[in-house]
Design an enzyme around this catalytic site. Structure first.
Site, PDB file in Angstrom:
ATOM      1  N   ASN A 160       8.159  -5.459  -1.031  1.00 53.94           N
ATOM      2  CA  ASN A 160       8.080  -4.370  -0.064  1.00 53.94           C
ATOM      3  C   ASN A 160       6.609  -4.327   0.354  1.00 53.94           C
ATOM      4  OD1 ASN A 160       7.848  -2.044   1.402  1.00 53.94           O
ATOM      5  ND2 ASN A 160       9.119  -0.807   0.024  1.00 53.94           N
TER       6      ASN A 160
ATOM      7  N   HIS B 239       3.847  -4.569   9.122  1.00 51.97           N
ATOM      8  CA  HIS B 239       3.719  -4.428  10.578  1.00 51.97           C
ATOM      9  C   HIS B 239       2.384  -4.944  11.116  1.00 51.97           C
ATOM     10  CE1 HIS B 239       7.047  -1.907   9.485  1.00 51.97           C
ATOM     11  NE2 HIS B 239       6.259  -1.041   8.868  1.00 51.97           N
TER      12      HIS B 239
ATOM     13  N   GLU C 219      12.506  -9.525   1.757  1.00 50.06           N
ATOM     14  CA  GLU C 219      11.729  -8.352   2.183  1.00 50.06           C
ATOM     15  C   GLU C 219      12.601  -7.107   2.017  1.00 50.06           C
ATOM     16  OE1 GLU C 219      10.691  -8.796   6.321  1.00 50.06           O
ATOM     17  OE2 GLU C 219      10.006  -6.714   6.516  1.00 50.06           O
TER      18      GLU C 219
ATOM     19  N   ALA D  41       3.030  -0.883   4.780  1.00 50.88           N
ATOM     20  CA  ALA D  41       2.573  -0.940   6.177  1.00 50.88           C
ATOM     21  C   ALA D  41       2.023  -2.314   6.563  1.00 50.88           C
ATOM     22  CB  ALA D  41       1.530   0.139   6.426  1.00 50.88           C
TER      23      ALA D  41
ATOM     24  N   TYR E  17      11.552   8.788   1.331  1.00 47.11           N
ATOM     25  CA  TYR E  17      11.512   7.728   0.314  1.00 47.11           C
ATOM     26  C   TYR E  17      12.261   8.062  -0.981  1.00 47.11           C
ATOM     27  CZ  TYR E  17       7.907   5.908   3.410  1.00 47.11           C
ATOM     28  OH  TYR E  17       7.232   5.430   4.505  1.00 47.11           O
TER      29      TYR E  17
ATOM     30  N   ARG F 159       5.627  12.437  -3.017  1.00 43.63           N
ATOM     31  CA  ARG F 159       5.595  13.042  -1.675  1.00 43.63           C
ATOM     32  C   ARG F 159       6.689  12.433  -0.813  1.00 43.63           C
ATOM     33  NH1 ARG F 159      -0.842  13.186  -0.566  1.00 43.63           N
ATOM     34  NH2 ARG F 159      -1.310  13.619  -2.734  1.00 43.63           N
TER      35      ARG F 159
ATOM     36  N   ARG G  32      12.821   4.678  12.697  1.00 49.10           N
ATOM     37  CA  ARG G  32      11.561   5.428  12.648  1.00 49.10           C
ATOM     38  C   ARG G  32      10.676   5.075  13.854  1.00 49.10           C
ATOM     39  NH1 ARG G  32       9.175   4.990   6.758  1.00 49.10           N
ATOM     40  NH2 ARG G  32       7.945   6.757   7.561  1.00 49.10           N
TER      41      ARG G  32
ATOM     42  N   HIS H 234      12.754  -2.777   2.454  1.00 49.76           N
ATOM     43  CA  HIS H 234      12.193  -1.489   2.864  1.00 49.76           C
ATOM     44  C   HIS H 234      13.123  -0.387   2.410  1.00 49.76           C
ATOM     45  CE1 HIS H 234       9.055  -3.362   5.104  1.00 49.76           C
ATOM     46  NE2 HIS H 234       9.952  -4.199   5.587  1.00 49.76           N
ATOM     47  N   ILE H 235      12.550   0.614   1.794  1.00 54.63           N
ATOM     48  CA  ILE H 235      13.341   1.738   1.275  1.00 54.63           C
ATOM     49  C   ILE H 235      13.945   2.531   2.438  1.00 54.63           C
ATOM     50  CG2 ILE H 235      13.140   3.939   0.025  1.00 54.63           C
ATOM     51  CD1 ILE H 235      10.870   2.520  -1.622  1.00 54.63           C
ATOM     52  N   SER H 236      13.118   2.805   3.436  1.00 53.02           N
ATOM     53  CA  SER H 236      13.596   3.580   4.592  1.00 53.02           C
ATOM     54  C   SER H 236      14.134   2.639   5.668  1.00 53.02           C
ATOM     55  CB  SER H 236      12.437   4.408   5.166  1.00 53.02           C
ATOM     56  OG  SER H 236      11.422   3.559   5.691  1.00 53.02           O
TER      57      SER H 236
ATOM     58  N   ARG I 264       6.959   0.628  13.537  1.00 55.25           N
ATOM     59  CA  ARG I 264       7.569   0.088  12.298  1.00 55.25           C
ATOM     60  C   ARG I 264       8.696  -0.906  12.600  1.00 55.25           C
ATOM     61  NH1 ARG I 264       5.359   3.473   8.292  1.00 55.25           N
ATOM     62  NH2 ARG I 264       4.961   5.558   9.094  1.00 55.25           N
TER      63      ARG I 264
ATOM     64  N   PRO J 225       0.784  -1.216   0.000  1.00 56.57           N
ATOM     65  CA  PRO J 225       0.000   0.000   0.000  1.00 56.57           C
ATOM     66  C   PRO J 225       0.826   1.282   0.000  1.00 56.57           C
ATOM     67  CG  PRO J 225      -0.196  -1.163   2.088  1.00 56.57           C
ATOM     68  CD  PRO J 225       0.476  -2.095   1.132  1.00 56.57           C
ATOM     69  N   ASN J 226       0.349   2.209  -0.804  1.00 57.90           N
ATOM     70  CA  ASN J 226       0.863   3.584  -0.917  1.00 57.90           C
ATOM     71  C   ASN J 226       2.180   3.695  -1.672  1.00 57.90           C
ATOM     72  OD1 ASN J 226      -1.316   4.841   0.540  1.00 57.90           O
ATOM     73  ND2 ASN J 226      -0.493   3.840   2.359  1.00 57.90           N
TER      74      ASN J 226
HETATM   75  O1  CA2 Z   1      10.445   1.958   3.932  1.00 56.15           O
HETATM   76  C1  CA2 Z   1       9.622   1.286   3.306  1.00 56.15           C
HETATM   77  O2  CA2 Z   1       9.841   0.839   2.189  1.00 56.15           O
HETATM   78  C2  CA2 Z   1       8.238   1.031   3.920  1.00 56.15           C
HETATM   79  O3  CA2 Z   1       7.861  -0.301   3.584  1.00 56.15           O
HETATM   80  C3  CA2 Z   1       7.298   2.028   3.279  1.00 56.15           C
HETATM   81  C4  CA2 Z   1       5.885   1.985   3.859  1.00 56.15           C
HETATM   82  C5  CA2 Z   1       5.913   2.066   5.386  1.00 56.15           C
HETATM   83  O4  CA2 Z   1       4.610   1.884   5.898  1.00 56.15           O
HETATM   84  C6  CA2 Z   1       6.833   1.021   5.977  1.00 56.15           C
HETATM   85  O5  CA2 Z   1       6.857   1.181   7.383  1.00 56.15           O
HETATM   86  C7  CA2 Z   1       8.237   1.147   5.430  1.00 56.15           C
HETATM   87  C8  CA2 Z   1       5.040   3.169   3.361  1.00 56.15           C
HETATM   88  C9  CA2 Z   1       5.034   3.372   1.898  1.00 56.15           C
HETATM   89  C10 CA2 Z   1       4.394   4.696   1.620  1.00 56.15           C
HETATM   90  O6  CA2 Z   1       5.080   5.289   0.561  1.00 56.15           O
HETATM   91  C11 CA2 Z   1       4.863   6.608   0.318  1.00 56.15           C
HETATM   92  C12 CA2 Z   1       5.634   7.174  -0.658  1.00 56.15           C
HETATM   93  C13 CA2 Z   1       5.496   8.496  -0.939  1.00 56.15           C
HETATM   94  C14 CA2 Z   1       4.561   9.257  -0.263  1.00 56.15           C
HETATM   95  C15 CA2 Z   1       3.777   8.680   0.713  1.00 56.15           C
HETATM   96  C16 CA2 Z   1       3.926   7.345   0.997  1.00 56.15           C
END
Ligand code: CA2
Length: 147
Positions: A76, A82, A100, A79, A24, A19, A109, A102-104, A113, A11-12
């Site tokens: 990836n 978690h 698995e 959310a 990210y 954004r 954080r 994760h970008i961040s 997370r 998701p997202n």
């Molecule tokens: O760090 C990651 O790749 C995450 O999987 C990204 C998820 C977050 O819920 C995980 O804790 C860590 C969120 C992806 C949302 O991506 C966005 C990108 C641009 C703007 C808003 C959200």
């Protein structure tokens, strides 16, 4: 035998590059797809399925499909990482080799997370290296699957 990989995004992640560039980066999911396709070919994957969904069940269906096709998975889970016992069960139940990503750096954080339902059933986890994590995961997965 043709090596196949499913690269799945939760998701997202369709919002990447639009954004939160501080968290990210500026690459879009289409940019990541392009670099994944190039790396996948380089490391010997003959077929690549690249998908994103905001729906948990759809991600689970793709994991089942990867299992049926004896493919590997780079995911990836966003959310759902978690929260999703269902994703954990799908990975465990199919036995797909999975990495698995994760970008961040989720560990730097919020505490919510820090826990992943996916990590215990993953072959490996790459966290906090930005979009490069996807291509590193493909390199590792190709090696794991060729053993
Ligand atoms: O760090 C990651 O790749 C995450 O999987 C990204 C998820 C977050 O819920 C995980 O804790 C860590 C969120 C992806 C949302 O991506 C966005 C990108 C641009 C703007 C808003 C959200």
């Amino acid at each position: 035998m043709t090596l196949e990989v499913f690269i799945l995004n939760g998701p997202n992640l369709n919002l990447l590059g639009t954004r939160e560039p501080g968290v990210y980066g500026t690459l879009t999911l289409a940019d990541i797809e392009a670099s994944c396709r190039a790396k996948a070919a380089e490391v010997g994957f003959g077929e690549v399925e690249f998908h994103q969904s905001n729906h948990e069940g759809q991600l689970i269906d793709w994991i089942h499909e990867a299992g049926r096709r004896k493919a590997g998975v780079v995911i990836n889970p966003g959310a759902y990482t978690h929260t999703s016992i269902a994703l954990h069960d799908a990975i465990k139940g199919t036995g797909v080799p999975l990495i698995e990503v994760h970008i961040s750096n989720v560990h730097a954080r919020e505490s919510f997370r820090h826990h992943s339902y996916v990590s215990p059933v993953a072959a490996g986890v790459i966290v906090g290296l930005g979009p490069r994590g996807y291509t590193l995961a493909l390199e590792a997965l190709a090696e794991i699957m060729s053993k």
